[in-house]
Motif scaffolding. Structure first.
Motif, PDB file in Angstrom:
ATOM      1  N   THR A 100     -14.440   2.864  -1.614  1.00 38.82           N
ATOM      2  CA  THR A 100     -13.160   2.445  -1.060  1.00 38.82           C
ATOM      3  C   THR A 100     -12.019   2.963  -1.933  1.00 38.82           C
ATOM      4  OG1 THR A 100     -14.224   0.403  -0.320  1.00 38.82           O
ATOM      5  CG2 THR A 100     -11.797   0.430  -0.328  1.00 38.82           C
ATOM      6  N   VAL A 101     -11.056   3.618  -1.302  1.00 38.64           N
ATOM      7  CA  VAL A 101      -9.842   4.013  -2.030  1.00 38.64           C
ATOM      8  C   VAL A 101      -8.905   2.810  -2.028  1.00 38.64           C
ATOM      9  CG1 VAL A 101      -7.835   5.543  -2.109  1.00 38.64           C
ATOM     10  CG2 VAL A 101     -10.065   6.458  -1.422  1.00 38.64           C
ATOM     11  N   GLU A 102      -8.779   2.155  -3.173  1.00 35.65           N
ATOM     12  CA  GLU A 102      -7.927   0.956  -3.249  1.00 35.65           C
ATOM     13  C   GLU A 102      -6.459   1.328  -3.404  1.00 35.65           C
ATOM     14  OE1 GLU A 102      -8.389  -2.309  -2.982  1.00 35.65           O
ATOM     15  OE2 GLU A 102     -10.542  -2.179  -2.589  1.00 35.65           O
ATOM     16  N   GLY A 103      -6.220   2.494  -3.944  1.00 39.88           N
ATOM     17  CA  GLY A 103      -4.836   2.900  -4.128  1.00 39.88           C
ATOM     18  C   GLY A 103      -4.766   4.265  -4.775  1.00 39.88           C
ATOM     19  N   ILE A 104      -3.552   4.796  -4.781  1.00 38.13           N
ATOM     20  CA  ILE A 104      -3.317   6.122  -5.355  1.00 38.13           C
ATOM     21  C   ILE A 104      -2.065   6.038  -6.216  1.00 38.13           C
ATOM     22  CG2 ILE A 104      -2.787   8.537  -4.838  1.00 38.13           C
ATOM     23  CD1 ILE A 104      -4.134   7.959  -2.024  1.00 38.13           C
ATOM     24  N   GLY A 105      -2.221   6.360  -7.502  1.00 37.70           N
ATOM     25  CA  GLY A 105      -1.090   6.312  -8.423  1.00 37.70           C
ATOM     26  C   GLY A 105      -0.741   7.714  -8.897  1.00 37.70           C
ATOM     27  N   ILE A 106       0.492   8.101  -8.669  1.00 32.89           N
ATOM     28  CA  ILE A 106       0.959   9.444  -9.000  1.00 32.89           C
ATOM     29  C   ILE A 106       2.137   9.321  -9.967  1.00 32.89           C
ATOM     30  CG2 ILE A 106       2.086  11.523  -8.023  1.00 32.89           C
ATOM     31  CD1 ILE A 106      -0.825  11.286  -7.145  1.00 32.89           C
ATOM     32  N   ALA A 107       2.220  10.214 -10.922  1.00 31.43           N
ATOM     33  CA  ALA A 107       3.389  10.202 -11.794  1.00 31.43           C
ATOM     34  C   ALA A 107       4.601  10.742 -11.028  1.00 31.43           C
ATOM     35  CB  ALA A 107       3.129  11.034 -13.055  1.00 31.43           C
ATOM     36  N   ILE A 108       4.545  12.005 -10.622  1.00 38.19           N
ATOM     37  CA  ILE A 108       5.700  12.634  -9.980  1.00 38.19           C
ATOM     38  C   ILE A 108       5.308  13.191  -8.620  1.00 38.19           C
ATOM     39  CG2 ILE A 108       7.484  14.414 -10.178  1.00 38.19           C
ATOM     40  CD1 ILE A 108       7.082  14.381 -13.211  1.00 38.19           C
ATOM     41  N   GLU A 109       5.982  12.711  -7.587  1.00 35.95           N
ATOM     42  CA  GLU A 109       5.781  13.235  -6.233  1.00 35.95           C
ATOM     43  C   GLU A 109       6.944  14.139  -5.868  1.00 35.95           C
ATOM     44  OE1 GLU A 109       5.170  10.204  -3.242  1.00 35.95           O
ATOM     45  OE2 GLU A 109       5.863  11.523  -1.626  1.00 35.95           O
ATOM     46  N   ARG A 162       0.591   8.719   3.172  1.00 36.58           N
ATOM     47  CA  ARG A 162       1.103   7.421   3.659  1.00 36.58           C
ATOM     48  C   ARG A 162       0.797   7.260   5.142  1.00 36.58           C
ATOM     49  NH1 ARG A 162       5.187   9.058  -0.038  1.00 36.58           N
ATOM     50  NH2 ARG A 162       5.206   7.670  -1.859  1.00 36.58           N
ATOM     51  N   ASN A 163       0.940   8.355   5.915  1.00 43.86           N
ATOM     52  CA  ASN A 163       0.588   8.300   7.342  1.00 43.86           C
ATOM     53  C   ASN A 163      -0.861   7.859   7.543  1.00 43.86           C
ATOM     54  OD1 ASN A 163       3.113   9.235   8.070  1.00 43.86           O
ATOM     55  ND2 ASN A 163       2.436  11.339   8.523  1.00 43.86           N
ATOM     56  N   LEU A 164      -1.726   8.272   6.624  1.00 42.34           N
ATOM     57  CA  LEU A 164      -3.150   7.936   6.738  1.00 42.34           C
ATOM     58  C   LEU A 164      -3.431   6.486   6.344  1.00 42.34           C
ATOM     59  CD1 LEU A 164      -4.612  11.253   5.254  1.00 42.34           C
ATOM     60  CD2 LEU A 164      -4.942  10.431   7.585  1.00 42.34           C
ATOM     61  N   GLY A 165      -2.383   5.804   5.870  1.00 41.02           N
ATOM     62  CA  GLY A 165      -2.521   4.379   5.586  1.00 41.02           C
ATOM     63  C   GLY A 165      -2.906   4.029   4.163  1.00 41.02           C
ATOM     64  N   TYR A 166      -2.917   5.002   3.295  1.00 38.20           N
ATOM     65  CA  TYR A 166      -3.271   4.706   1.902  1.00 38.20           C
ATOM     66  C   TYR A 166      -2.096   4.088   1.157  1.00 38.20           C
ATOM     67  CZ  TYR A 166      -7.508   7.400   2.632  1.00 38.20           C
ATOM     68  OH  TYR A 166      -8.709   7.840   3.110  1.00 38.20           O
ATOM     69  N   HIS A 167      -2.436   3.230   0.200  1.00 42.68           N
ATOM     70  CA  HIS A 167      -1.429   2.608  -0.658  1.00 42.68           C
ATOM     71  C   HIS A 167      -1.091   3.573  -1.792  1.00 42.68           C
ATOM     72  CE1 HIS A 167      -0.282  -0.955  -3.526  1.00 42.68           C
ATOM     73  NE2 HIS A 167       0.694  -0.099  -3.348  1.00 42.68           N
ATOM     74  N   LEU A 168      -0.041   4.347  -1.583  1.00 45.20           N
ATOM     75  CA  LEU A 168       0.364   5.388  -2.533  1.00 45.20           C
ATOM     76  C   LEU A 168       1.589   4.926  -3.309  1.00 45.20           C
ATOM     77  CD1 LEU A 168       0.585   8.307  -3.684  1.00 45.20           C
ATOM     78  CD2 LEU A 168       1.774   8.939  -1.579  1.00 45.20           C
TER      79      LEU A 168
END
Lengths: 193, 193
Positions: free
Chosen positions: B146-155, B166-172
């Motif tokens: 399960t992908v619980e979330g996605i943490g990115i430094a710089i988008e 985000r369209n795919l529904g992931y918590h980014l």
């Protein structure tokens, strides 16, 4: 026996050809609590050394170096293994060639991040023939900086890399030195330190 | 403006072609105290999520992921970008291709380290077109995790990767989203979050 040697005995796997697989905790999956202990131990072993930067090499050195760096309160620089378009400007490049494996690699660091005022601790996960480490030392020397010490997680004591580095007078600390391994029995013999 | 946005304004350099250079603190030289703040912030933003593993990709994601993992108390796995002889046994492989850059890459993780019981936080330094991230998601899905979330430094908010995820529904959660940059003036505009 220290915490890393114990972990190697518990989760390391000896394969034919003197291969030690530690990918469940060190260089593919990474146990950051173990890295934290390693960072503490490096801090203890290099106590009194004036270290203002840690230099490591991609990829599996980066995690250990970053967690260790928290204990030293210094930034980390990681060397790249081949020319990358993400680095512009001048670069230090060390050409390293394995005597036994006949492979050539370039170790690359931007000139912006290592200089003559830097007192550098080199960190890597493995030391075997020492090619990567020789490249890192070359880069610090090119920059006019000082190698204050070298911290390694696992040294293969039956390969020449560690001895050469010690012969050269560097302060090398390997948290575990494997003197022999047996793929049939799974036995691992550590050097007494 | 948060601590990472402030740091980008202070030390980031805008180059022609929408290139943002942050190699003095994020992806060549690494400020581990900043990584520590980022880890705290990820922990805050993903509070309540049941996360037991962090997955990142070599090389520049590894440092951020390892320091963040200390805050989560979980191990890190890093995906490799091409087949490595250090991984034996079965591997999850995601073939990812950049629509704009026409480059193909393989993202590879040993099957031993991601499974159906894993609740995974993905971490990386940059999100632009999202190729690498798509590969990491594919691997967690292949594993039944399960992908619980996605943490990115710089988008890079002006590229499509973040919107697609985000369209795919992931918590980014991206700590800084750059909406526009000007190489002539050096100006950087962040999205209000």
């Amino acid at each position: 026996m220290n915490f890393l040697e114990e972990r190697i005995l518990k989760d390391g796997i000896v394969k034919e050809g003197n291969v030690l697989k530690v990918d469940s905790f060190l260089n593919h999956q990474m146990d950051v609590e173990l890295f934290n202990q390693m960072g503490e131990e490096f801090k203890r072993r290099f106590k009194g050394r004036n270290i203002n930067k840690i230099l490591t090499i991609e990829a599996s050195g980066i995690g250990i170096a970053c967690v260790a760096a928290i204990h030293f309160g210094v930034p980390v620089v990681f060397a790249k293994k081949s020319k990358s378009i993400n680095i512009d400007g001048d670069m230090y490049i060390a050409d390293v060639e394995s005597f036994t494996h006949k492979c050539k690699n370039q170790v690359i660091v931007s000139k912006k991040f290592i200089g003559e005022n830097d007192h550098v601790l080199l960190i890597d996960d493995f030391l075997a023939n020492g090619c990567a480490l020789q490249g890192l030392i070359s880069i610090v020397n090119q920059a006019g900086g000082t190698v204050e010490g070298i911290g390694i997680a696992i040294e293969k004591g039956f390969q020449s890399g560690g001895q050469i580095i010690r012969n050269l007078g560097y302060h090398l600390e390997s948290l575990a030195i494997v003197d022999s391994m047996n793929a049939e029995t799974g036995e691992i013999e550590f050097r007494k330190q």
